[in-house]
Design an enzyme around this catalytic site. Structure first.
Site, PDB file in Angstrom:
ATOM      1  N   THR A 196     117.659   0.536  15.625  1.00 23.65           N
ATOM      2  CA  THR A 196     118.661   1.386  16.182  1.00 23.65           C
ATOM      3  C   THR A 196     119.634   2.381  15.450  1.00 23.65           C
ATOM      4  OG1 THR A 196     120.721   0.766  17.550  1.00 23.65           O
ATOM      5  CG2 THR A 196     120.257  -0.784  15.666  1.00 23.65           C
ATOM      6  N   ASP A 197     119.832   3.258  16.310  1.00 22.91           N
ATOM      7  CA  ASP A 197     120.924   4.254  15.646  1.00 22.91           C
ATOM      8  C   ASP A 197     122.170   3.638  15.121  1.00 22.91           C
ATOM      9  OD1 ASP A 197     122.058   3.753  17.951  1.00 22.91           O
ATOM     10  OD2 ASP A 197     122.104   6.210  18.509  1.00 22.91           O
ATOM     11  N   GLU A 198     122.412   2.296  15.508  1.00 24.69           N
ATOM     12  CA  GLU A 198     123.925   1.689  15.260  1.00 24.69           C
ATOM     13  C   GLU A 198     123.973   1.477  13.755  1.00 24.69           C
ATOM     14  OE1 GLU A 198     125.738  -0.634  18.023  1.00 24.69           O
ATOM     15  OE2 GLU A 198     124.669   0.132  19.605  1.00 24.69           O
ATOM     16  N   TYR A 241     126.080  -7.100  15.184  1.00 26.13           N
ATOM     17  CA  TYR A 241     124.895  -6.550  16.002  1.00 26.13           C
ATOM     18  C   TYR A 241     124.248  -5.724  14.795  1.00 26.13           C
ATOM     19  CZ  TYR A 241     121.572  -3.736  18.226  1.00 26.13           C
ATOM     20  OH  TYR A 241     120.320  -3.083  18.761  1.00 26.13           O
ATOM     21  N   LYS A 299     120.931  -5.626  12.386  1.00 28.50           N
ATOM     22  CA  LYS A 299     119.949  -4.925  12.505  1.00 28.50           C
ATOM     23  C   LYS A 299     119.644  -4.073  11.174  1.00 28.50           C
ATOM     24  CE  LYS A 299     117.468  -3.802  15.609  1.00 28.50           C
ATOM     25  NZ  LYS A 299     116.116  -4.532  16.210  1.00 28.50           N
TER      26      LYS A 299
HETATM   27  P1  NAD Z   1     116.755  -7.152  25.196  1.00 25.14           P
HETATM   28  O1  NAD Z   1     118.094  -8.146  24.822  1.00 25.14           O
HETATM   29  O2  NAD Z   1     116.574  -6.554  26.546  1.00 25.14           O
HETATM   30  O3  NAD Z   1     115.221  -7.689  24.986  1.00 25.14           O
HETATM   31  C1  NAD Z   1     115.189  -8.612  23.636  1.00 25.14           C
HETATM   32  C2  NAD Z   1     113.933  -9.702  23.877  1.00 25.14           C
HETATM   33  O4  NAD Z   1     114.036 -10.334  22.732  1.00 25.14           O
HETATM   34  C3  NAD Z   1     114.416 -10.802  25.030  1.00 25.14           C
HETATM   35  O5  NAD Z   1     113.150 -10.706  25.792  1.00 25.14           O
HETATM   36  C4  NAD Z   1     114.575 -11.878  24.264  1.00 25.14           C
HETATM   37  O6  NAD Z   1     114.030 -13.219  24.875  1.00 25.14           O
HETATM   38  C5  NAD Z   1     113.705 -11.617  22.876  1.00 25.14           C
HETATM   39  N1  NAD Z   1     114.090 -12.629  21.772  1.00 25.14           N
HETATM   40  C6  NAD Z   1     115.393 -12.614  21.229  1.00 25.14           C
HETATM   41  N2  NAD Z   1     115.477 -13.439  20.199  1.00 25.14           N
HETATM   42  C7  NAD Z   1     113.956 -13.990  20.080  1.00 25.14           C
HETATM   43  C8  NAD Z   1     113.402 -14.730  19.040  1.00 25.14           C
HETATM   44  N3  NAD Z   1     114.021 -15.378  18.123  1.00 25.14           N
HETATM   45  N4  NAD Z   1     112.181 -14.946  19.358  1.00 25.14           N
HETATM   46  C9  NAD Z   1     111.425 -14.269  20.332  1.00 25.14           C
HETATM   47  N5  NAD Z   1     112.047 -13.516  21.099  1.00 25.14           N
HETATM   48  C10 NAD Z   1     113.221 -13.296  21.004  1.00 25.14           C
HETATM   49  O7  NAD Z   1     116.790  -5.974  23.961  1.00 25.14           O
HETATM   50  P2  NAD Z   1     116.127  -4.585  24.255  1.00 25.14           P
HETATM   51  O8  NAD Z   1     117.440  -3.664  24.758  1.00 25.14           O
HETATM   52  O9  NAD Z   1     114.928  -4.410  24.763  1.00 25.14           O
HETATM   53  O10 NAD Z   1     115.823  -4.180  22.633  1.00 25.14           O
HETATM   54  C11 NAD Z   1     114.765  -4.261  22.159  1.00 25.14           C
HETATM   55  C12 NAD Z   1     114.826  -3.812  20.651  1.00 25.14           C
HETATM   56  O11 NAD Z   1     115.108  -2.474  20.457  1.00 25.14           O
HETATM   57  C13 NAD Z   1     115.767  -4.529  19.819  1.00 25.14           C
HETATM   58  O12 NAD Z   1     115.582  -4.695  18.537  1.00 25.14           O
HETATM   59  C14 NAD Z   1     117.142  -3.668  19.638  1.00 25.14           C
HETATM   60  O13 NAD Z   1     117.957  -3.896  18.574  1.00 25.14           O
HETATM   61  C15 NAD Z   1     116.382  -2.400  19.938  1.00 25.14           C
HETATM   62  N6  NAD Z   1     117.010  -1.070  20.350  1.00 25.14           N
HETATM   63  C16 NAD Z   1     117.455  -1.270  21.581  1.00 25.14           C
HETATM   64  C17 NAD Z   1     118.233  -0.092  22.182  1.00 25.14           C
HETATM   65  C18 NAD Z   1     118.832  -0.094  23.549  1.00 25.14           C
HETATM   66  O14 NAD Z   1     119.257   0.973  23.903  1.00 25.14           O
HETATM   67  N7  NAD Z   1     118.638  -1.067  24.226  1.00 25.14           N
HETATM   68  C19 NAD Z   1     118.309   1.072  21.493  1.00 25.14           C
HETATM   69  C20 NAD Z   1     117.732   1.035  20.248  1.00 25.14           C
HETATM   70  C21 NAD Z   1     117.244  -0.105  19.790  1.00 25.14           C
HETATM   71  O1  TDX Z   2     131.188  -2.776  30.608  1.00 24.91           O
HETATM   72  C1  TDX Z   2     131.152  -1.645  29.748  1.00 24.91           C
HETATM   73  N1  TDX Z   2     132.008  -0.927  29.665  1.00 24.91           N
HETATM   74  C2  TDX Z   2     131.873   0.233  28.739  1.00 24.91           C
HETATM   75  O2  TDX Z   2     132.748   0.926  28.553  1.00 24.91           O
HETATM   76  C3  TDX Z   2     130.075  -1.654  28.792  1.00 24.91           C
HETATM   77  C4  TDX Z   2     129.065  -3.002  29.052  1.00 24.91           C
HETATM   78  C5  TDX Z   2     130.103  -0.824  27.914  1.00 24.91           C
HETATM   79  N2  TDX Z   2     130.737   0.014  27.616  1.00 24.91           N
HETATM   80  C6  TDX Z   2     130.670   1.187  26.654  1.00 24.91           C
HETATM   81  C7  TDX Z   2     130.599   0.725  25.293  1.00 24.91           C
HETATM   82  C8  TDX Z   2     129.794   1.729  24.647  1.00 24.91           C
HETATM   83  O3  TDX Z   2     130.445   2.775  24.416  1.00 24.91           O
HETATM   84  O4  TDX Z   2     129.504   1.968  27.137  1.00 24.91           O
HETATM   85  C9  TDX Z   2     128.797   2.202  25.886  1.00 24.91           C
HETATM   86  C10 TDX Z   2     127.427   1.682  26.030  1.00 24.91           C
HETATM   87  O5  TDX Z   2     127.628   0.253  25.787  1.00 24.91           O
HETATM   88  P1  TDX Z   2     126.210  -0.497  25.886  1.00 24.91           P
HETATM   89  O6  TDX Z   2     125.472  -0.469  27.130  1.00 24.91           O
HETATM   90  O7  TDX Z   2     126.618  -2.141  25.538  1.00 24.91           O
HETATM   91  O8  TDX Z   2     125.567  -0.034  24.781  1.00 24.91           O
HETATM   92  P2  TDX Z   2     125.579   0.206  23.119  1.00 24.91           P
HETATM   93  O9  TDX Z   2     126.821  -0.905  22.686  1.00 24.91           O
HETATM   94  O10 TDX Z   2     125.810   1.558  22.725  1.00 24.91           O
HETATM   95  O11 TDX Z   2     124.368  -0.437  22.558  1.00 24.91           O
HETATM   96  C11 TDX Z   2     123.159  -0.048  22.929  1.00 24.91           C
HETATM   97  O12 TDX Z   2     122.547   0.967  22.364  1.00 24.91           O
HETATM   98  C12 TDX Z   2     121.919   0.774  21.015  1.00 24.91           C
HETATM   99  C13 TDX Z   2     122.124  -1.400  22.965  1.00 24.91           C
HETATM  100  O13 TDX Z   2     122.764  -2.449  23.791  1.00 24.91           O
HETATM  101  C14 TDX Z   2     122.015  -1.742  21.529  1.00 24.91           C
HETATM  102  O14 TDX Z   2     120.840  -2.901  21.626  1.00 24.91           O
HETATM  103  C15 TDX Z   2     121.373  -0.537  20.818  1.00 24.91           C
HETATM  104  O15 TDX Z   2     120.907  -0.754  19.638  1.00 24.91           O
END
Ligand code: NAD
Ligand code: TDX
Length: 372
Positions: free
Chosen positions: A133-135, A159, A163
């Site tokens: 992630t970019d975080e 988190y 990562k």
């Molecule tokens: P998500 O929470 O929707 O899915 C995560 C999945 O991993 C779930 O199905 C969960 O059951 C599984 N999991 C968790 N712990 C596990 C374990 N110990 N063994 C096996 N499976 C396990 O997450 P997502 O949003 O799909 O993110 C997927 C990946 O991408 C993550 O690594 C996250 O850090 C990264 N990522 C997410 C975003 C975003 O915007 N959502 C952006 C950048 C990177």
């Molecule tokens: O109820 C809300 N109100 C609100 O203001 C929620 C859930 C979020 N927010 C804000 C927090 C963040 O600034 O919105 C922005 C986006 O929040 P999230 O959807 O929780 O995402 P973020 O925290 O940015 O992280 C996501 O992007 C990077 C993913 O969850 C991560 O897994 C990924 O690495």
């Protein structure tokens, strides 16, 4: 033809990645390993599970099972999505993040090293791709340049720290053991199958049900949004043509303040409900069904602890080296996302009422030794 282990693909991005791969490369074999935590939903893979694509309900911390799968299924590629992914949950309960993101990645690396590099039948052309992630880069001010691959790591939440740790473990397995690894660091994704604890799906569903839209702090925090299929495309490019040992930033070059994105979704829903009696009858609690504007639901709430102000990704490296170009503009992607949520109420209803856990429990009850 590749034989891939895809971890965490019952979650949001992994499921979209598997769908993308099944369409692009139907000859590849995929084994999904997912612990089916609250974020893991077997329905995210409905229609793609077949003899080329199986789901094993297991924890990546089960190193022995990971080794058995790699050996028995002759898996040469790992695409590692599995993680705890919600920042808010990492603030209230960091333990699960350490366990899944740090220990889990270590377990997977250990299994891969054993089977791909140490055992007699070493797999020369193996590939471990780590999805990050970019975080990990921390936070930007309004005028700072976007994150490049050279930006020093400065994670601010449990988190992002977990990562970052996993990124360093992956890096070390390349430098120390010569494992073929790549890492991608992506910005905020949105699209189908997005779990409704995250901002965009939460806002869509709360609007439909007339519930308040919680905006953390002043709503001015900025995120760079990417349609999830474009993330899948980026990972695919790195898998095929990325240089071993490298990291690639993936992003949408599409920065929005939270409040603007929420207001945009409100206005899109206002428009769709205008003159659409079906929608108004289906969602009577939606303000647009009562002749009110959806942004009346906006409610400012206490800020997230340690809330990063801004993320932005510089995509120069992946564009120049691999020809990456996001295909879905935000205008199109947000409408497609809205369409998906309106067309798939059975998916989110099962999530909201908890009944999606039945299919997770059924998958967990299957003997994992059948899979190996
Ligand atoms: P998500 O929470 O929707 O899915 C995560 C999945 O991993 C779930 O199905 C969960 O059951 C599984 N999991 C968790 N712990 C596990 C374990 N110990 N063994 C096996 N499976 C396990 O997450 P997502 O949003 O799909 O993110 C997927 C990946 O991408 C993550 O690594 C996250 O850090 C990264 N990522 C997410 C975003 C975003 O915007 N959502 C952006 C950048 C990177
Ligand atoms: O109820 C809300 N109100 C609100 O203001 C929620 C859930 C979020 N927010 C804000 C927090 C963040 O600034 O919105 C922005 C986006 O929040 P999230 O959807 O929780 O995402 P973020 O925290 O940015 O992280 C996501 O992007 C990077 C993913 O969850 C991560 O897994 C990924 O690495």
């Amino acid at each position: 033809m590749r034989n891939m282990l895809v971890t965490g693909a019952a979650g949001f991005i992994g499921a979209n990645f598997v769908r993308y791969c099944r369409e692009q490369y139907p000859q590849d074999n995929i084994v999904v390993v997912d612990a089916l935590t609250y974020a893991g939903n077997p329905h995210n893979l409905d229609g793609v599970i077949n003899e080329h694509c199986t789901l094993v309900a297991a924890d990546i911390n089960d190193t022995e099972l990971m080794m058995t799968l790699l050996r028995e299924k002759k898996l040469d590629t790992i695409v590692h999505f599995a993680a705890e992914s919600h920042v808010d949950r990492s603030i209230t309960g960091p333990d699960a993040f350490i366990e899944a993101n740090i220990m889990g990645t270590y377990s997977l690396l250990k299994a891969a090293r054993q089977v791909w590099q140490i055992e007699e039948q070493a797999v020369e052309n193996h590939h471990f791709h780590h999805v990050s992630t970019d975080e990990v880069y921390g936070t930007l001010g309004s005028d700072d340049p976007a994150f490049t691959e050279e930006t020093p790591y400065a994670p601010n939440s449990p988190y992002s720290a977990s990562k970052a740790s996993s990124d360093f473990l992956v890096r070390s397995y390349h430098h120390t053991y010569g494992m073929n690894v790549t890492t991608s660091n992506c910005s905020n994704n949105y699209g189908p199958y997005h779990f409704p604890e995250k901002l965009i799906p939460l806002v869509i569903l709360n609007i439909l049900h007339g519930k308040s839209l919680p905006i953390y702090g002043d709503g001015k925090n900025i995120r760079d949004w990417l349609y999830v299929e474009d993330h899948a495309q980026g990972i695919d490019l790195v898998l095929r043509e990325g240089r071993v040992g490298e990291t690639y930033n993936v992003g949408g070059c599409n920065e929005w303040t939270n409040i603007d994105i929420v207001k945009l979704i409100c206005s899109l829903i206002d428009k769709r409900f205008t003159g659409n009696a079906d929608l108004r009858n289906t969602y009577p609690a939606c303000p647009a069904s009562q002749g009110e504007e959806c942004d009346s639901l906006i409610t400012y709430v206490t800020d997230r602890a340690g809330h990063d102000f801004r993320y932005a990704i510089d995509t120069d490296k992946i564009r120049k080296e691999l020809g990456y170009e996001p295909k879905v503009t935000f205008e199109v992607g947000i409408e497609k996302t809205l369409d998906w949520y309106l067309e798939n109420p059975q998916w989110w209803q099962a999530v909201l009422d908890g009944s999606y856990r039945d299919s997770a429990d059924a998958a967990k009850d299957k003997d994992v030794s059948d899979a190996a």
